[in-house]
Scaffold this motif. Structure first.
Motif, PDB file in Angstrom:
ATOM      1  N   ILE A 156     -13.598  -7.162   0.304  1.00 32.43           N
ATOM      2  CA  ILE A 156     -13.704  -5.815  -0.232  1.00 32.43           C
ATOM      3  C   ILE A 156     -15.065  -5.599  -0.895  1.00 32.43           C
ATOM      4  CG2 ILE A 156     -12.557  -6.402  -2.410  1.00 32.43           C
ATOM      5  CD1 ILE A 156     -12.097  -3.127  -0.475  1.00 32.43           C
TER       6      ILE A 156
ATOM      7  N   THR B 187       0.903  -1.158   0.000  1.00 36.36           N
ATOM      8  CA  THR B 187       0.000   0.000   0.000  1.00 36.36           C
ATOM      9  C   THR B 187       0.941   1.206   0.000  1.00 36.36           C
ATOM     10  OG1 THR B 187      -0.094   0.457   2.374  1.00 36.36           O
ATOM     11  CG2 THR B 187      -1.632  -1.211   1.545  1.00 36.36           C
ATOM     12  N   PRO B 188       0.493   2.364  -0.454  1.00 37.08           N
ATOM     13  CA  PRO B 188       1.407   3.504  -0.511  1.00 37.08           C
ATOM     14  C   PRO B 188       2.036   3.819   0.848  1.00 37.08           C
ATOM     15  CG  PRO B 188      -0.530   3.957  -1.813  1.00 37.08           C
ATOM     16  CD  PRO B 188      -0.798   2.657  -1.093  1.00 37.08           C
TER      17      PRO B 188
ATOM     18  N   LEU C 210     -10.397   5.969  -1.123  1.00 38.45           N
ATOM     19  CA  LEU C 210     -10.257   5.753  -2.564  1.00 38.45           C
ATOM     20  C   LEU C 210     -11.384   4.873  -3.098  1.00 38.45           C
ATOM     21  CD1 LEU C 210      -6.380   5.327  -2.824  1.00 38.45           C
ATOM     22  CD2 LEU C 210      -7.753   7.262  -3.611  1.00 38.45           C
TER      23      LEU C 210
ATOM     24  N   ARG D 132     -17.674  -2.516  -0.504  1.00 35.63           N
ATOM     25  CA  ARG D 132     -18.180  -1.743  -1.646  1.00 35.63           C
ATOM     26  C   ARG D 132     -19.703  -1.683  -1.643  1.00 35.63           C
ATOM     27  NH1 ARG D 132     -13.674  -4.281  -5.772  1.00 35.63           N
ATOM     28  NH2 ARG D 132     -12.022  -2.833  -5.146  1.00 35.63           N
TER      29      ARG D 132
ATOM     30  N   LYS E 165      -7.719  17.229  -3.949  1.00 38.52           N
ATOM     31  CA  LYS E 165      -8.803  17.748  -4.765  1.00 38.52           C
ATOM     32  C   LYS E 165     -10.173  17.221  -4.353  1.00 38.52           C
ATOM     33  CE  LYS E 165      -5.856  18.909  -8.575  1.00 38.52           C
ATOM     34  NZ  LYS E 165      -5.385  18.686  -9.946  1.00 38.52           N
TER      35      LYS E 165
ATOM     36  N   GLU F 159      -7.230   3.932   1.826  1.00 39.75           N
ATOM     37  CA  GLU F 159      -7.796   2.886   0.971  1.00 39.75           C
ATOM     38  C   GLU F 159      -9.318   2.968   0.928  1.00 39.75           C
ATOM     39  OE1 GLU F 159      -5.467  -0.785   2.235  1.00 39.75           O
ATOM     40  OE2 GLU F 159      -6.072  -1.232   0.166  1.00 39.75           O
TER      41      GLU F 159
ATOM     42  N   ILE G 154       2.150   7.512  -3.730  1.00 41.49           N
ATOM     43  CA  ILE G 154       2.542   6.273  -4.396  1.00 41.49           C
ATOM     44  C   ILE G 154       3.999   6.296  -4.842  1.00 41.49           C
ATOM     45  CG2 ILE G 154       0.177   5.770  -5.124  1.00 41.49           C
ATOM     46  CD1 ILE G 154       1.049   6.466  -7.976  1.00 41.49           C
TER      47      ILE G 154
ATOM     48  N   ARG H 240     -14.171   6.015  -5.909  1.00 42.48           N
ATOM     49  CA  ARG H 240     -14.434   5.259  -7.135  1.00 42.48           C
ATOM     50  C   ARG H 240     -15.915   4.905  -7.278  1.00 42.48           C
ATOM     51  NH1 ARG H 240     -10.179   1.625  -5.863  1.00 42.48           N
ATOM     52  NH2 ARG H 240      -8.375   2.894  -6.376  1.00 42.48           N
TER      53      ARG H 240
ATOM     54  N   GLU I 176     -17.763   7.918  -8.291  1.00 42.85           N
ATOM     55  CA  GLU I 176     -17.555   8.143  -9.726  1.00 42.85           C
ATOM     56  C   GLU I 176     -18.502   7.287 -10.557  1.00 42.85           C
ATOM     57  OE1 GLU I 176     -13.518   7.224 -10.723  1.00 42.85           O
ATOM     58  OE2 GLU I 176     -13.241   9.149 -11.711  1.00 42.85           O
ATOM     59  N   ASP I 177     -18.591   6.009 -10.204  1.00 51.07           N
ATOM     60  CA  ASP I 177     -19.487   5.099 -10.922  1.00 51.07           C
ATOM     61  C   ASP I 177     -20.933   5.571 -10.830  1.00 51.07           C
ATOM     62  OD1 ASP I 177     -17.439   3.482 -11.638  1.00 51.07           O
ATOM     63  OD2 ASP I 177     -17.854   1.907 -10.158  1.00 51.07           O
TER      64      ASP I 177
END
Lengths: 336, 336
Positions: A215, A70-71, A249, A219, A327, A246, A276, A253, A256-257
């Motif tokens: 996961i 992971t980052p 993020l 979700r 952002k 995590e 990253i 996502r 966004e979907d």
């Protein structure tokens, strides 16, 4: 005591050239001459060798970490390796996948092999099975009383996440954490968030989602929540903070979907501020852990233990976090 | 020969429990009984110990890697560690920052300490200073003739990037690589891209930007290029492929700042297909390296060397890459 870096600086050559000289590899005669002069001037004795003789232990340090993938953990591992190397330690990388049995196995190995010691991000009770004479520094774990602890100030980070959202006009604050793996760090983040909201009378809620290997469950739960928020009365004034980047993020996502844009539909703040790579400028707003300071402090404390230069008190080092403005939050418009 | 995983499976306990048993830690009596039965049935001898006696070398494997702090290298390090651990090797993590002197220092250390051997992603000429008896597997480097090589098929990946852009309607194809660090992998990527474009008579250009520590130079050059593209006659039918994901992410961010949206203004394909964690679904379209297969193949070849089970021929293993469709390329609309 002078170390290899000092010799390199004094001789005006690279650390690698000094190492080559010491290992009897070819170096330019001019460089060799300057290195010899520097060694004699600084009374340099090879750290690693001197320490091995003195402590009867090797120069290997076992680094136990849940993952490097992971980052945050990649950056931490990178920084710890660099800090260890500067002190001429070598790192044995032990990835535990947060598995108690694996961690125990690594500790046994460390005990058997007379390594210099252990630096660990462990979520199990190390106290029970680590030889008390083994130099060990713990990162991010609750203080055990036996071993030095180096940690971010997770509680302050939780407060900070709530405050940043509050200051950006959010009228409803949401914290999303994990059902499982409720480490003390995670608890502290949530507690800080909660305390801020209660003290300032913010409208807030806490959600615990499934996590880890499941996961898809996470979700699904996140999708349900966003659906609900979109249809709610207070939509558009919502702020979400999560216990890790995590999760943030994943939520980004999913939004966004669902064609919900961030930060217009809701503002979002992660935790860790993972990059990253060294040049990364994450788009995710987050509470950033001071990774390099954590690494440097952990290795410094470790070295004190390994060199027997410790005081009676077991140190507990809490390092300040900071807000990273990406952002996914709105800019604060100054009133002036 | 049975290994610890086989014993665990036979006894229906975790690998960690077997390890605890072998290390004389407490395990449930019932588990101990089943483990004893499994050991005796499978004639299990502890791999690590047996190997140490046989080879007169330790079970430590030196892994030399430029960094762990990018998604690709974090994932690779994670997978290599897992593959080594399954064979009861331990990893000494050596981060070289692509510095020749550092790499040499690690090799010297490996020679001195009688480690089991080296797995290396090195961009320097290891041939010159590695003891020829040292088991060594090289990842991603040009074949040296002395050591086994495991690599992605970078040339095919370069072709694939051009082809995917071409099939998505791009009329002008651009490849962006680095001025520095022109490793053979990077050269092969560019050669594949170029060959595809020449063979299919595509309109294409190659750019070499500054890189490495001078990220700002890269950003300036990328900004100039995007500016130019935006004003050009063939804007909107442009496809950009880069030699690494990092470059593609930089270009994506610069485009965002310039209010050029991807894939509407131009399509973009990276190289590596790095995931920031196991659950990540990257938004960047990319040529994905088969990270786990690379790790498994490298460790398998390494183990053959360490166990002296090698043939005369030095193996050169090329693994196929694949196209990962993220959100920076357009969907291909079927004609049917």
């Amino acid at each position: 005591m002078a170390n290899m870096n000092d010799v390199a600086r004094e001789a005006n050559v690279s650390r690698g050239t000094v190492s080559n000289y010491l290992n009897k590899n070819k170096v330019r005669p001019e460089a060799a001459r300057r290195i010899e002069a520097a060694i004699s001037k600084l009374h340099y004795v090879r750290n690693a060798t001197a320490r091995e003789l003195r402590t009867q232990r090797s120069n290997y340090v076992v680094f136990i970490v849940p993952t490097v993938w992971t980052p945050f953990f990649a950056e931490l591992t990178y920084d710890i390796q660099a800090a260890l190397q500067a002190l001429e330690y070598k790192m044995i990388l032990c990835i535990s996948n947060s598995n108690y049995d694996e961690e125990k196995e690594y500790v046994d190995m460390a005990n058997e092999q007379k390594v210099a010691g252990i630096i660990s991000i462990s979520y199990s009770q190390l106290n029970d099975y680590v030889d008390p004479h083994m130099p060990l520094v713990s990162i991010e774990k609750e203080p055990t009383g036996h071993f030095p602890l180096v940690s971010s100030d997770n509680y302050a980070g939780g407060r900070m996440a709530a405050e940043e959202l509050d200051q950006r006009g959010c009228k409803r604050l949401i914290f999303i954490g994990s059902k499982h793996l409720a480490s003390d760090a995670m608890k502290a983040r949530q507690a800080g968030f909660t305390d801020y909201c209660q003290e300032l009378h913010c409208n807030f809620s806490i959600y615990h989602f499934a996590s880890g290997r499941h996961i898809q469950d996470f979700r699904n739960e996140a999708r349900d929540l966003l659906q609900q928020l979109r249809n709610g009365a207070d939509a558009k004034n919502i702020g979400i903070a999560t216990s890790t980047d995590e999760y943030a993020l994943e939520i980004f996502r999913i939004a966004e979907d669902m064609k919900m844009s961030v930060p217009e539909h809701f503002q979002l703040i992660g935790f860790d501020g993972g990059k990253i790579s060294a040049n990364d400028q994450p788009f995710l707003s987050s509470i950033r852990q001071p990774v390099k300071q954590i690494a440097d402090a952990a290795v410094a404390e470790f070295n004190k233990l390994a060199e027997n230069k410790t005081s009676v008190e077991v140190p507990r080092i809490m390092l300040p976090v900071s807000f990273y403005e990406g952002k996914t939050t709105k800019r604060i418009v100054s009133n002036q």
